[in-house]
Scaffold this motif. Structure first.
Motif, PDB file in Angstrom:
ATOM      1  N   PHE A 336     -73.810 -41.098 -26.278  1.00  0.00           N
ATOM      2  CA  PHE A 336     -72.801 -40.897 -27.326  1.00  0.00           C
ATOM      3  C   PHE A 336     -71.444 -41.434 -26.855  1.00  0.00           C
ATOM      4  O   PHE A 336     -70.777 -42.186 -27.578  1.00  0.00           O
ATOM      5  CB  PHE A 336     -72.695 -39.407 -27.654  1.00  0.00           C
ATOM      6  N   SER A 337     -71.013 -41.014 -25.670  1.00  0.00           N
ATOM      7  CA  SER A 337     -69.697 -41.424 -25.165  1.00  0.00           C
ATOM      8  C   SER A 337     -69.607 -42.932 -25.035  1.00  0.00           C
ATOM      9  O   SER A 337     -68.571 -43.534 -25.339  1.00  0.00           O
ATOM     10  CB  SER A 337     -69.419 -40.761 -23.819  1.00  0.00           C
ATOM     11  N   GLN A 338     -70.677 -43.553 -24.550  1.00  0.00           N
ATOM     12  CA  GLN A 338     -70.651 -45.007 -24.399  1.00  0.00           C
ATOM     13  C   GLN A 338     -70.420 -45.698 -25.735  1.00  0.00           C
ATOM     14  O   GLN A 338     -69.597 -46.607 -25.862  1.00  0.00           O
ATOM     15  CB  GLN A 338     -71.965 -45.484 -23.785  1.00  0.00           C
ATOM     16  N   MET A 339     -71.144 -45.283 -26.757  1.00  0.00           N
ATOM     17  CA  MET A 339     -71.002 -45.927 -28.071  1.00  0.00           C
ATOM     18  C   MET A 339     -69.629 -45.656 -28.673  1.00  0.00           C
ATOM     19  O   MET A 339     -68.999 -46.558 -29.247  1.00  0.00           O
ATOM     20  CB  MET A 339     -72.113 -45.440 -29.003  1.00  0.00           C
ATOM     21  N   MET A 340     -69.153 -44.434 -28.540  1.00  0.00           N
ATOM     22  CA  MET A 340     -67.831 -44.114 -29.070  1.00  0.00           C
ATOM     23  C   MET A 340     -66.745 -44.923 -28.373  1.00  0.00           C
ATOM     24  O   MET A 340     -65.834 -45.471 -29.015  1.00  0.00           O
ATOM     25  CB  MET A 340     -67.560 -42.611 -28.910  1.00  0.00           C
ATOM     26  N   ASN A 341     -66.843 -45.013 -27.074  1.00  0.00           N
ATOM     27  CA  ASN A 341     -65.799 -45.719 -26.338  1.00  0.00           C
ATOM     28  C   ASN A 341     -65.849 -47.222 -26.561  1.00  0.00           C
ATOM     29  O   ASN A 341     -64.820 -47.906 -26.475  1.00  0.00           O
ATOM     30  CB  ASN A 341     -65.900 -45.381 -24.850  1.00  0.00           C
ATOM     31  N   ASN A 342     -67.013 -47.762 -26.841  1.00  0.00           N
ATOM     32  CA  ASN A 342     -67.077 -49.174 -27.230  1.00  0.00           C
ATOM     33  C   ASN A 342     -66.285 -49.413 -28.515  1.00  0.00           C
ATOM     34  O   ASN A 342     -65.581 -50.415 -28.663  1.00  0.00           O
ATOM     35  CB  ASN A 342     -68.526 -49.597 -27.420  1.00  0.00           C
ATOM     36  N   ARG A 343     -66.394 -48.477 -29.455  1.00  0.00           N
ATOM     37  CA  ARG A 343     -65.634 -48.613 -30.699  1.00  0.00           C
ATOM     38  C   ARG A 343     -64.125 -48.508 -30.444  1.00  0.00           C
ATOM     39  O   ARG A 343     -63.329 -49.272 -31.007  1.00  0.00           O
ATOM     40  CB  ARG A 343     -66.068 -47.546 -31.703  1.00  0.00           C
ATOM     41  N   LEU A 344     -63.743 -47.540 -29.640  1.00  0.00           N
ATOM     42  CA  LEU A 344     -62.318 -47.365 -29.352  1.00  0.00           C
ATOM     43  C   LEU A 344     -61.757 -48.578 -28.623  1.00  0.00           C
ATOM     44  O   LEU A 344     -60.609 -48.987 -28.863  1.00  0.00           O
ATOM     45  CB  LEU A 344     -62.108 -46.090 -28.525  1.00  0.00           C
ATOM     46  N   GLN A 345     -62.557 -49.164 -27.738  1.00  0.00           N
ATOM     47  CA  GLN A 345     -62.118 -50.361 -27.032  1.00  0.00           C
ATOM     48  C   GLN A 345     -61.887 -51.510 -28.004  1.00  0.00           C
ATOM     49  O   GLN A 345     -60.927 -52.277 -27.863  1.00  0.00           O
ATOM     50  CB  GLN A 345     -63.161 -50.748 -25.977  1.00  0.00           C
ATOM     51  N   GLU A 346     -62.746 -51.639 -28.990  1.00  0.00           N
ATOM     52  CA  GLU A 346     -62.572 -52.694 -29.987  1.00  0.00           C
ATOM     53  C   GLU A 346     -61.213 -52.591 -30.670  1.00  0.00           C
ATOM     54  O   GLU A 346     -60.563 -53.604 -30.956  1.00  0.00           O
ATOM     55  CB  GLU A 346     -63.678 -52.620 -31.054  1.00  0.00           C
ATOM     56  N   LEU A 347     -60.783 -51.374 -30.965  1.00  0.00           N
ATOM     57  CA  LEU A 347     -59.511 -51.180 -31.664  1.00  0.00           C
ATOM     58  C   LEU A 347     -58.325 -51.683 -30.845  1.00  0.00           C
ATOM     59  O   LEU A 347     -57.292 -52.053 -31.400  1.00  0.00           O
ATOM     60  CB  LEU A 347     -59.313 -49.700 -31.999  1.00  0.00           C
ATOM     61  N   THR A 348     -58.444 -51.678 -29.524  1.00  0.00           N
ATOM     62  CA  THR A 348     -57.321 -52.097 -28.673  1.00  0.00           C
ATOM     63  C   THR A 348     -57.188 -53.606 -28.596  1.00  0.00           C
ATOM     64  O   THR A 348     -56.218 -54.101 -28.010  1.00  0.00           O
ATOM     65  CB  THR A 348     -57.476 -51.528 -27.247  1.00  0.00           C
ATOM     66  N   THR A 349     -58.147 -54.338 -29.127  1.00  0.00           N
ATOM     67  CA  THR A 349     -58.080 -55.802 -29.047  1.00  0.00           C
ATOM     68  C   THR A 349     -57.429 -56.430 -30.275  1.00  0.00           C
ATOM     69  O   THR A 349     -57.314 -57.648 -30.348  1.00  0.00           O
ATOM     70  CB  THR A 349     -59.495 -56.394 -28.884  1.00  0.00           C
ATOM     71  N   LYS A 350     -57.011 -55.588 -31.219  1.00  0.00           N
ATOM     72  CA  LYS A 350     -56.389 -56.102 -32.445  1.00  0.00           C
ATOM     73  C   LYS A 350     -54.867 -56.113 -32.307  1.00  0.00           C
ATOM     74  O   LYS A 350     -54.299 -55.345 -31.530  1.00  0.00           O
ATOM     75  CB  LYS A 350     -56.787 -55.234 -33.646  1.00  0.00           C
ATOM     76  N   PRO A 351     -54.176 -56.958 -33.076  1.00  0.00           N
ATOM     77  CA  PRO A 351     -52.704 -56.924 -33.050  1.00  0.00           C
ATOM     78  C   PRO A 351     -52.192 -55.553 -33.475  1.00  0.00           C
ATOM     79  O   PRO A 351     -52.788 -54.884 -34.315  1.00  0.00           O
ATOM     80  CB  PRO A 351     -52.319 -58.007 -34.062  1.00  0.00           C
ATOM     81  N   ASN A 352     -51.100 -55.144 -32.874  1.00  0.00           N
ATOM     82  CA  ASN A 352     -50.509 -53.839 -33.148  1.00  0.00           C
ATOM     83  C   ASN A 352     -51.562 -52.728 -33.029  1.00  0.00           C
ATOM     84  O   ASN A 352     -51.774 -51.950 -33.968  1.00  0.00           O
ATOM     85  CB  ASN A 352     -49.869 -53.808 -34.537  1.00  0.00           C
ATOM     86  N   PRO A 353     -52.228 -52.633 -31.882  1.00  0.00           N
ATOM     87  CA  PRO A 353     -53.311 -51.652 -31.732  1.00  0.00           C
ATOM     88  C   PRO A 353     -52.773 -50.227 -31.829  1.00  0.00           C
ATOM     89  O   PRO A 353     -51.609 -49.962 -31.513  1.00  0.00           O
ATOM     90  CB  PRO A 353     -53.847 -51.937 -30.323  1.00  0.00           C
ATOM     91  N   PRO A 354     -53.621 -49.281 -32.267  1.00  0.00           N
ATOM     92  CA  PRO A 354     -53.158 -47.902 -32.438  1.00  0.00           C
ATOM     93  C   PRO A 354     -52.885 -47.187 -31.127  1.00  0.00           C
ATOM     94  O   PRO A 354     -52.216 -46.156 -31.118  1.00  0.00           O
ATOM     95  CB  PRO A 354     -54.318 -47.247 -33.190  1.00  0.00           C
ATOM     96  N   PHE A 355     -53.419 -47.698 -30.040  1.00  0.00           N
ATOM     97  CA  PHE A 355     -53.149 -47.146 -28.719  1.00  0.00           C
ATOM     98  C   PHE A 355     -53.435 -48.215 -27.674  1.00  0.00           C
ATOM     99  O   PHE A 355     -54.068 -49.241 -27.958  1.00  0.00           O
ATOM    100  CB  PHE A 355     -53.960 -45.878 -28.443  1.00  0.00           C
ATOM    101  N   ILE A 356     -52.952 -47.969 -26.468  1.00  0.00           N
ATOM    102  CA  ILE A 356     -53.164 -48.916 -25.377  1.00  0.00           C
ATOM    103  C   ILE A 356     -54.597 -48.824 -24.888  1.00  0.00           C
ATOM    104  O   ILE A 356     -55.252 -49.820 -24.609  1.00  0.00           O
ATOM    105  CB  ILE A 356     -52.177 -48.627 -24.223  1.00  0.00           C
ATOM    106  N   PHE A 357     -55.087 -47.623 -24.750  1.00  0.00           N
ATOM    107  CA  PHE A 357     -56.494 -47.393 -24.463  1.00  0.00           C
ATOM    108  C   PHE A 357     -56.861 -46.026 -24.999  1.00  0.00           C
ATOM    109  O   PHE A 357     -56.013 -45.149 -25.180  1.00  0.00           O
ATOM    110  CB  PHE A 357     -56.807 -47.476 -22.959  1.00  0.00           C
ATOM    111  N   GLY A 358     -58.138 -45.840 -25.264  1.00  0.00           N
ATOM    112  CA  GLY A 358     -58.604 -44.561 -25.783  1.00  0.00           C
ATOM    113  C   GLY A 358     -60.001 -44.269 -25.273  1.00  0.00           C
ATOM    114  O   GLY A 358     -60.757 -45.180 -24.927  1.00  0.00           O
TER     115      GLY A 358
END
Length: 960
Positions: A336-358
């Motif tokens: 579960f954690s692996q899949m969730m964190n893969n999604r959160l990592q994707e969000l950090t690769t976009k312009p104006n990301p919602p966080f630096i890391f999650g």
């Protein structure tokens, strides 16, 4: 020497990225792995989930008549060494009100006078046999336990016996003399002083929320200064009597010695310790449940980083992992954690990301007997509400729609790959990596199976874990009770409020979110294979066991096959030039942009696609344009070496230009760096850099948001490609479990095929020099707390470089560290830690550097600076003592003996020899060089490089 879980650092979830068998696309089945023995698979199926996990049969467990538990395991890596631990099931949580801080101080007192070692004799003896204080010899005190750490040689019966004698002294032989206690108060207070600052102040706001209504909120291991200053010595003696007793202790011995000998030593040294009479009950302190959502918002003017944590604590108590069902549950949670964190990592690769890391994960959070589902993010100071909203929304997305099949397959593949590597290296584990699991078993109760059992049972369990049961996890993870939300960070104009946080909770819970859209990636990393080059020359160095291939384009590949790890290959490479060949104008324009060039990925695959493609591969490659060279560093399993070579090839030939990825990099850098200088120590370092290097035409200073925005990505991309356009003068080094036939094939296909001009570039030596030939002083006033930092620096251009003189200057740093600890810490009680280091550098021009540094109280700066300088003057006048020289030499030899069985050491040594144009065979003469290093050599180095032309830099609080 204290250990305390600080939630603001983030309990990052287990993310096993880029490891294991190759896959062709995100929905494919993993390649075959080591098969699970039918007996294991049948055992799991027949016995069911209630089957008890067996302890590793190679560990011998026992209990003495006095109640002391022991664990013993023979392990031959590293040779002639045994790792000893003394674990005590008592920490700060059991302290009485008048003892707050004394569990930690008790740990200190075990180094300050015991039955067989008078004050300071213990450290003195261990240093004399090569065991460094702090680096090797150490201890920690946490909420629930105290653990002592002692590595000891196992090939010398006298040293081995002394090691067990020390451990038994720690178990109950602390003298706790009043004078020694009073002397140590100052050291403890200085350790407390080093921990004061923004995080400490914010902890006082947030811990009552994170550890709501529990004893943990008021029993931090460092304790209270007023108690340390004033406690009656009988209070610590009472602590020792109550809690340092055999039934609360375990001795763990793992190393290169037969178990019978180790068991005999334990019985000899611990069997006579009397059992406790009428022992005090060791209570277990939990965290009460609460219905409401608890919120803490802590801002501090010196905080350098903003963070958000959402925590859902279980209402039930956590239980140890002892059955197959428990092991299976851990796998489900991990997937579960692996899949969730893969999604959160994707969000950090976009312009104006919602966080630096999650990250999000389920498990322990520093409190024994309690688990929680935690979502965490590091963010811009003014971006905490957005980060919270995103974390909650992603949790909600999984709750409503679950994960998808492709994500599930990738997570399974990664896990299987991780266990494959773990299994393949089962006979290569260092004792230091094993011993902690038995400490955990004693303190937490988790069963420690063999690697074989873990691997085969996991492989048997994995196929029956379903996506549906993982998707159902979020229903149990998320709940309105036992929920806490914590914001910490720098001061902002608009401080988030509890009302805003509660509003976001309600809005997201009722929001209609859309399902996550997964995508497939192509099958091949390189779609058009390059024309194969050739190997022009092969040279073998029998002394070092290396082979060097000169390729048709001029590049060289040097390999060393080892058997230190079964599943590890390490790589480094360099070519001279780097940013030294940029014009000053270009250098200033791209300095802040160059780090973002690689964020776009390669061969048309962005970061998200690269992550998916790399599923099941344990491989990494990092290119870099440095000041005088362009370099690669990387690693892979033997099975994944081809991917490593392919990545190297693509960084030369097909690096993406991706404006969005670059902008995401810039946005994250701005968020991270924006408040960095609020931390006094960071501000001090920057001001010192300005003074030392500010006159250089290439000095950029600490990056500001404005500098990041002004950085020229287009030019950085062009210059990166230019620096990696010619592979002909690159030198590659690979060390590990290498197949030479494979290396030859990959080198010809992926390195020899790269373009080459036939030229051998050289870096330009910067003509600028620091003005260090005069006494200088820099005082920086920054910070609220009454604490200071001191640095005393000697640096400059050297006439020539000498490896012998480099060793002498390094030894001077080691000896100065010994004297600083003896004088400034033990005699003066003025510091907790500190030391010195010295070195000569050959590249890009001969230079020297010698540094003394330590934290202390502002009122003690002048006295301690004088004391430190006096120690150097004594060495200049009299030379080091034979005793101190022996300590340094023994440490050198002990460290070198272990290094010779390390892939990393061999790689760095071979790489450095090439990079600095030294004879690599000299490494074989290290022991002789240590033997030939004399007191006079160190004294000469001190007199040559230590003079009145030093820079004294002092950080003082703002009111001083």
């Amino acid at each position: 020497m204290k250990k305390v879980w600080i939630p603001y650092l983030g309990a990052l979830a287990l993310t096993i990225a880029a490891c294991g068998p190759k896959v062709t696309n995100n929905n494919s089945s993993p390649a075959p792995e080591t098969p699970t023995p039918p007996a294991v698979e049948a055992s799991v199926k027949m016995a069911g989930m209630d089957q008890k996990i067996p302890m590793d049969p190679s560990v011998r467990m026992g209990k003495l008549s006095n109640g002391l538990t022991y664990y013993i395991q023979n392990n031959g890596k590293p040779e002639d060494k045994v790792e000893l631990r003394l674990a005590i099931n008592a920490g700060s949580i059991v302290e009485d009100d008048d003892q707050q801080g004394l569990a930690h101080m008790m740990e200190h007192m075990n180094f300050n006078g015991t039955t067989h070692f008078q004050k300071n004799d213990l450290i003195d003896y261990l240093q004399g046999i090569g065991v460094k204080f702090g680096a090797d010899l150490n201890a920690y005190t946490s909420f629930d336990e105290t653990v002592y750490i002692l590595p000891i040689p196992s090939d010398d019966p006298e040293k081995l016996d002394k090691g067990f004698m020390i451990l038994s002294d720690w178990a109950g032989g602390a003298l706790l003399e009043t004078e020694a206690i009073n002397d140590e108060r100052g050291v403890i207070l200085e350790e407390s002083r080093t921990g004061k600052g923004a995080n400490d102040r914010m902890n006082k706001v947030t811990f009552p929320v994170l550890f709501a209504n529990s004893r943990y909120a008021e029993r931090l291991p460092i304790g209270k200064d007023e108690i340390i200053q004033n406690f009656n010595p009988d209070a610590i003696r009472r602590f020792q009597k109550d809690w340092y007793r055999p039934d609360l202790m375990a001795v763990i011995a793992v190393g290169d010695l037969d178990v019978e000998t180790l068991e005999a030593k334990i019985k000899e040294h611990f069997g006579d310790i009397p059992a406790a009479e009428k022992p005090r009950k060791r209570d277990v302190f939990g965290i009460p449940n609460h219905e409401e959502t608890l919120i803490a918002i802590a801002q501090d003017p010196e905080a350098s980083f903003a963070q958000v944590r959402v925590q859902y604590k279980d209402s039930k108590e956590a239980t140890p992992t002892t059955t197959v069902a428990d092991l299976r549950e851990e796998l489900v949670n991990g997937l579960f954690s692996q899949m969730m964190n893969n999604r959160l990592q994707e969000l950090t690769t976009k312009p104006n990301p919602p966080f630096i890391f999650g990250s999000s994960s389920y498990g322990g959070f520093g409190i024994r007997g309690k688990n929680a589902y935690s979502s965490f993010a590091g963010t811009a100071p003014d971006g905490q509400l957005k980060a919270l909203e995103t974390l909650l929304e992603e949790n909600q997305r999984v709750k409503l729609f679950g994960f998808q099949k492709g994500e599930f397959n990738r997570a399974k593949t990664s896990y299987k790959s991780f266990y494959e590597t773990f299994y393949k290296d089962r006979d290569k584990r260092e004792s230091g990596r094993i011993v902690g699991s038995y400490v955990d078993q004693f303190l937490e109760g988790n069963t420690v199976p063999s690697v074989e059992y873990s691997y085969h049972t996991t492989m048997a369990l994995m196929p029956n874990i379903t996506l549906a049961e993982i998707n159902a996890k979020m229903d149990s993870y998320l709940h309105d009770d036992n929920r806490s939300i914590v914001f910490t960070g720098p001061e902002t104009k608009e401080v988030p409020t509890k009302e805003q946080i509660l509003t976001i909770l309600d809005e997201v819970a009722n929001r209609k979110v859309t399902a996550y859209q997964d995508t497939e990636v192509r099958e091949n990393l390189i779609e058009n294979l390059p024309s194969v080059g050739t190997i022009a020359k092969t040279e073998v160095n029998d002394k070092l066991g290396t082979t060097t291939y000169t390729l048709s384009n001029g590049a060289t590949v040097t390999t060393k096959k080892t058997e230190f790890k079964n599943d590890e290959v390490l790589m480094r490479a360099y070519s001279y030039g780097g940013a030294s060949l940029f014009s000053d104008e270009d250098y200033m324009a791209v300095n802040q942009a160059m780090g973002g060039v690689t964020e776009g990925g390669v061969a048309g695959l962005d970061q998200t696609d690269m992550g998916k493609y790399m599923t099941g591969k344990l491989v990494s490659v990092s290119p870099r344009v440095g000041n005088i060279s362009e370099t690669f560093s990387g690693s892979a399993t033997p099975d994944d070496m081809e991917t490593m070579f392919q990545l190297v090839h693509l960084y030369f030939t097909d690096i993406n230009k991706d404006e969005e990825a670059y902008q995401s990099f810039i946005d994250k850098q701005k968020s991270f760096l924006g408040s960095y200088l609020s931390r006094p120590e960071s501000y001090f370092s920057n001001e010192l850099s300005k003074m030392r290097y500010g006159s250089s035409p290439r000095y950029t200073g600490f990056p500001t948001p404005e500098m990041m925005d002004a950085a020229d990505y287009d030019r950085a991309y062009e210059l990166f490609k230019e620096r990696f356009s010619d592979a002909g003068d690159f030198n590659f080094y690979l060390v590990g479990n290498i197949d030479e036939t494979q290396i030859q094939d990959f080198a010809k296909k992926y390195i020899a095929s790269l373009p080459s001009t036939g030229k051998k570039e050289m870096y330009k030596v910067d003509p600028w020099r620091e003005d260090s030939k005069k006494p200088r002083k820099k005082v920086v006033k920054k910070g609220i707390e009454e604490k200071s930092t001191v640095q005393i620096i000697w640096s400059g251009e050297a006439i020539t470089y000498s490896s012998k003189e480099n060793m002498a200057l390094d030894a001077l740093g080691e000896i100065a560290t010994i004297k600083i600890i003896e004088t400034l810490r033990e005699q003066e009680g003025g510091i907790y830690g500190g030391g010195a280091r010295g070195s000569l550098s050959k590249i890009s021009y001969p230079s020297y550097n010698f540094l003394i540094s330590f934290p202390c109280g502002p009122d003690n700066v002048d006295k301690l600076v004088a004391a430190a300088l006096n120690e150097l003057e004594l060495i200049k006048k009299n030379g080091p003592t034979d005793k101190d020289m022996n300590k340094v030499k023994e440490a050198y030899l002990l460290e070198h003996k272990e290094n010779l069985e390390s892939n990393g050491y061999w790689l760095n040594t071979l790489y450095t020899a090439g990079y600095e144009q030294k004879d690599p065979n000299k490494m074989l003469e290290f022991e002789a060089a240590v033997a030939n290093l004399s007191n006079a050599d160190v004294q000469a180095a001190a007199n040559k490089y230590i003079d009145e032309n030093y820079l004294l830099a002092v950080l003082l609080p703002e009111d001083k």
